[in-house]
Design a protein around this motif. Structure first.
Motif, PDB file in Angstrom:
ATOM      1  N   LEU A 114       0.827  -1.206   0.000  1.00 29.64           N
ATOM      2  CA  LEU A 114       0.000   0.000   0.000  1.00 29.64           C
ATOM      3  C   LEU A 114       0.862   1.256   0.000  1.00 29.64           C
ATOM      4  O   LEU A 114       0.555   2.238  -0.687  1.00 29.64           O
ATOM      5  CB  LEU A 114      -0.917   0.007   1.225  1.00 29.64           C
ATOM      6  CG  LEU A 114      -2.068  -0.997   1.232  1.00 29.64           C
ATOM      7  CD1 LEU A 114      -2.787  -0.948   2.574  1.00 29.64           C
ATOM      8  CD2 LEU A 114      -3.042  -0.718   0.103  1.00 29.64           C
ATOM      9  N   PHE A 115       1.931   1.219   0.767  1.00 31.24           N
ATOM     10  CA  PHE A 115       2.821   2.380   0.839  1.00 31.24           C
ATOM     11  C   PHE A 115       3.450   2.671  -0.520  1.00 31.24           C
ATOM     12  O   PHE A 115       3.589   3.832  -0.924  1.00 31.24           O
ATOM     13  CB  PHE A 115       3.913   2.131   1.878  1.00 31.24           C
ATOM     14  CG  PHE A 115       4.910   3.254   1.991  1.00 31.24           C
ATOM     15  CD1 PHE A 115       4.615   4.389   2.726  1.00 31.24           C
ATOM     16  CD2 PHE A 115       6.138   3.176   1.350  1.00 31.24           C
ATOM     17  CE1 PHE A 115       5.530   5.430   2.821  1.00 31.24           C
ATOM     18  CE2 PHE A 115       7.059   4.210   1.440  1.00 31.24           C
ATOM     19  CZ  PHE A 115       6.753   5.342   2.178  1.00 31.24           C
ATOM     20  N   VAL A 116       3.806   1.617  -1.252  1.00 31.34           N
ATOM     21  CA  VAL A 116       4.487   1.782  -2.539  1.00 31.34           C
ATOM     22  C   VAL A 116       3.503   2.034  -3.678  1.00 31.34           C
ATOM     23  O   VAL A 116       3.714   2.913  -4.518  1.00 31.34           O
ATOM     24  CB  VAL A 116       5.347   0.538  -2.852  1.00 31.34           C
ATOM     25  CG1 VAL A 116       5.937   0.625  -4.254  1.00 31.34           C
ATOM     26  CG2 VAL A 116       6.450   0.385  -1.815  1.00 31.34           C
ATOM     27  N   LYS A 117       2.400   1.270  -3.702  1.00 35.18           N
ATOM     28  CA  LYS A 117       1.485   1.294  -4.847  1.00 35.18           C
ATOM     29  C   LYS A 117       0.292   2.238  -4.684  1.00 35.18           C
ATOM     30  O   LYS A 117      -0.255   2.710  -5.674  1.00 35.18           O
ATOM     31  CB  LYS A 117       0.955  -0.125  -5.094  1.00 35.18           C
ATOM     32  CG  LYS A 117       2.024  -1.157  -5.411  1.00 35.18           C
ATOM     33  CD  LYS A 117       2.620  -0.953  -6.785  1.00 35.18           C
ATOM     34  CE  LYS A 117       3.558  -2.096  -7.153  1.00 35.18           C
ATOM     35  NZ  LYS A 117       4.153  -1.912  -8.499  1.00 35.18           N
ATOM     36  N   ARG A 118      -0.141   2.459  -3.447  1.00 31.51           N
ATOM     37  CA  ARG A 118      -1.366   3.245  -3.235  1.00 31.51           C
ATOM     38  C   ARG A 118      -1.162   4.323  -2.178  1.00 31.51           C
ATOM     39  O   ARG A 118      -1.853   4.356  -1.167  1.00 31.51           O
ATOM     40  CB  ARG A 118      -2.511   2.311  -2.814  1.00 31.51           C
ATOM     41  CG  ARG A 118      -2.967   1.331  -3.860  1.00 31.51           C
ATOM     42  CD  ARG A 118      -3.609   2.033  -5.055  1.00 31.51           C
ATOM     43  NE  ARG A 118      -4.673   2.943  -4.667  1.00 31.51           N
ATOM     44  CZ  ARG A 118      -5.927   2.564  -4.434  1.00 31.51           C
ATOM     45  NH1 ARG A 118      -6.268   1.289  -4.551  1.00 31.51           N
ATOM     46  NH2 ARG A 118      -6.848   3.446  -4.104  1.00 31.51           N
ATOM     47  N   ARG A 126      -3.864   2.686   6.832  1.00 30.78           N
ATOM     48  CA  ARG A 126      -3.016   2.646   8.033  1.00 30.78           C
ATOM     49  C   ARG A 126      -3.835   2.987   9.269  1.00 30.78           C
ATOM     50  O   ARG A 126      -3.755   2.301  10.300  1.00 30.78           O
ATOM     51  CB  ARG A 126      -1.863   3.635   7.874  1.00 30.78           C
ATOM     52  CG  ARG A 126      -0.963   3.749   9.111  1.00 30.78           C
ATOM     53  CD  ARG A 126      -0.182   5.044   9.064  1.00 30.78           C
ATOM     54  NE  ARG A 126      -1.074   6.194   9.032  1.00 30.78           N
ATOM     55  CZ  ARG A 126      -0.751   7.390   8.538  1.00 30.78           C
ATOM     56  NH1 ARG A 126       0.436   7.595   8.013  1.00 30.78           N
ATOM     57  NH2 ARG A 126      -1.626   8.381   8.563  1.00 30.78           N
ATOM     58  N   ASN A 127      -4.640   4.034   9.171  1.00 34.03           N
ATOM     59  CA  ASN A 127      -5.458   4.445  10.311  1.00 34.03           C
ATOM     60  C   ASN A 127      -6.526   3.403  10.637  1.00 34.03           C
ATOM     61  O   ASN A 127      -6.862   3.192  11.809  1.00 34.03           O
ATOM     62  CB  ASN A 127      -6.113   5.795  10.029  1.00 34.03           C
ATOM     63  CG  ASN A 127      -5.101   6.918   9.911  1.00 34.03           C
ATOM     64  OD1 ASN A 127      -3.956   6.787  10.352  1.00 34.03           O
ATOM     65  ND2 ASN A 127      -5.503   8.026   9.306  1.00 34.03           N
ATOM     66  N   THR A 128      -7.066   2.761   9.598  1.00 36.02           N
ATOM     67  CA  THR A 128      -8.062   1.711   9.825  1.00 36.02           C
ATOM     68  C   THR A 128      -7.460   0.556  10.616  1.00 36.02           C
ATOM     69  O   THR A 128      -8.081   0.030  11.549  1.00 36.02           O
ATOM     70  CB  THR A 128      -8.602   1.188   8.481  1.00 36.02           C
ATOM     71  OG1 THR A 128      -9.240   2.256   7.780  1.00 36.02           O
ATOM     72  CG2 THR A 128      -9.608   0.060   8.707  1.00 36.02           C
ATOM     73  N   LEU A 129      -6.245   0.167  10.255  1.00 29.82           N
ATOM     74  CA  LEU A 129      -5.571  -0.905  10.982  1.00 29.82           C
ATOM     75  C   LEU A 129      -5.313  -0.504  12.430  1.00 29.82           C
ATOM     76  O   LEU A 129      -5.501  -1.309  13.356  1.00 29.82           O
ATOM     77  CB  LEU A 129      -4.249  -1.249  10.291  1.00 29.82           C
ATOM     78  CG  LEU A 129      -3.435  -2.383  10.917  1.00 29.82           C
ATOM     79  CD1 LEU A 129      -4.204  -3.695  10.845  1.00 29.82           C
ATOM     80  CD2 LEU A 129      -2.083  -2.525  10.226  1.00 29.82           C
ATOM     81  N   ALA A 130      -4.913   0.738  12.633  1.00 28.01           N
ATOM     82  CA  ALA A 130      -4.633   1.216  13.989  1.00 28.01           C
ATOM     83  C   ALA A 130      -5.902   1.248  14.837  1.00 28.01           C
ATOM     84  O   ALA A 130      -5.904   0.818  16.001  1.00 28.01           O
ATOM     85  CB  ALA A 130      -4.000   2.602  13.932  1.00 28.01           C
TER      86      ALA A 130
END
Length: 276
Positions: A114-118, A126-130
């Motif tokens: 996600l960091f690289v592609k989106r 990231r916030n959803t996971l947190a």
């Protein structure tokens, strides 16, 4: 001309504002995971004294409530599922390894993709996971739950975190609630990790007993994180086989947590709800 320059400056300003750096994200998530581990371990088995022989009554009785509910709706089959597969030693060792590794490796891989592609949607995921993980801590604190593998394991007086010393009517009943034809006084679950091996760690090690909350079972973050991985990476996939594989990942994880007796299936529902 001035308008064009202003537009360019504004564009550059927006780009700088939304720029992300891998080392910064790694530090944020690393710090968050340490905070998650620390706060999760403030409850449950971390407060059970092995020296005094304190009984983990709250976690055990919550397990009884889960079993009662699943029996009421006719879906308490975890012990039967595990029992059928225990004959395949290599198979169980594989799932022990899967339980201790995929949870972290796959989540990190999706995080990096996600960091690289989106990068446009990376902050939201990231916030959803947190937030999902933070909600799980609330569940661990309000509802400490003894996993199936510990129901017949030694109590703190014998150096464990199990409930073998606690009486329960469910030890004498089968999955259907009827008396067992051959009553052995147990729930019937097997703690597969110490018996079959297959992982690089064990819950019985001194370090794990100190830092791990073994009653952090509801909700299941194995299901919460695996579902997050599937939803997050789905838009990037084009091939049908890849989409099928992504959908099978949470399903495989659900099978894993049941066959290794680390969770009840309903813990997985809790994991899904934290993500919803």
């Amino acid at each position: 001309m001035d308008a064009a320059v202003d537009a360019t400056n504004n564009s550059n300003s927006v780009q700088r504002e939304h720029r992300t750096y891998w080392w910064k994200e790694a530090l944020i998530m690393g710090a968050f995971y340490l905070l998650y581990s620390w706060s999760r371990n403030l409850f449950g088995s971390a407060h059970i004294s092995l020296e005094t022989g304190e009984k983990p009554l709250r976690a055990f009785h919550n397990a009884e409530r889960i079993i009662h509910f699943e029996r009421t709706i006719g879906l308490f089959h975890e012990e039967s599922v595990q029992d059928w597969f225990l004959r395949f030693r290599g198979f169980i060792k594989f799932w022990n390894t899967y339980y201790g590794t995929a949870h972290f490796i796959v989540t990190f891989a999706v995080f990096w993709i996600l960091f690289v592609k989106r990068k446009d949607v990376f902050p939201q995921w990231r916030n959803t996971l947190a937030i999902t993980t933070a909600l799980a801590i609330v569940g661990f604190s309000l509802f400490p739950l003894m996993p199936p593998r510990l129901l017949d394991s030694p109590c703190p007086a014998q150096g464990g975190f199990g409930g073998s010393c606690i009486e329960s009517k469910y030890r004498d009943e089968g999955p259907d609630g009827l008396p067992k034809t051959e009553d052995d006084g147990s729930f019937g679950f097997v703690d597969t990790l110490p018996k079959y091996g297959g992982a690089l760690w064990t819950f019985d090690s001194k370090a794990m007993k100190t830092i791990s909350n073994q009653y952090a079972a509801m909700p299941s973050m194995h299901i919460g994180w695996s579902s997050w991985c599937a939803f997050a990476v789905w838009p990037l996939l084009r091939r049908r086989w890849a989409k099928i594989a992504v959908l099978l990942y949470p399903a495989a994880t659900l099978f894993c947590i049941v066959v290794t007796a680390n969770h009840y299936w309903i813990d997985g529902v809790g994991g899904q709800l934290t993500l919803a």
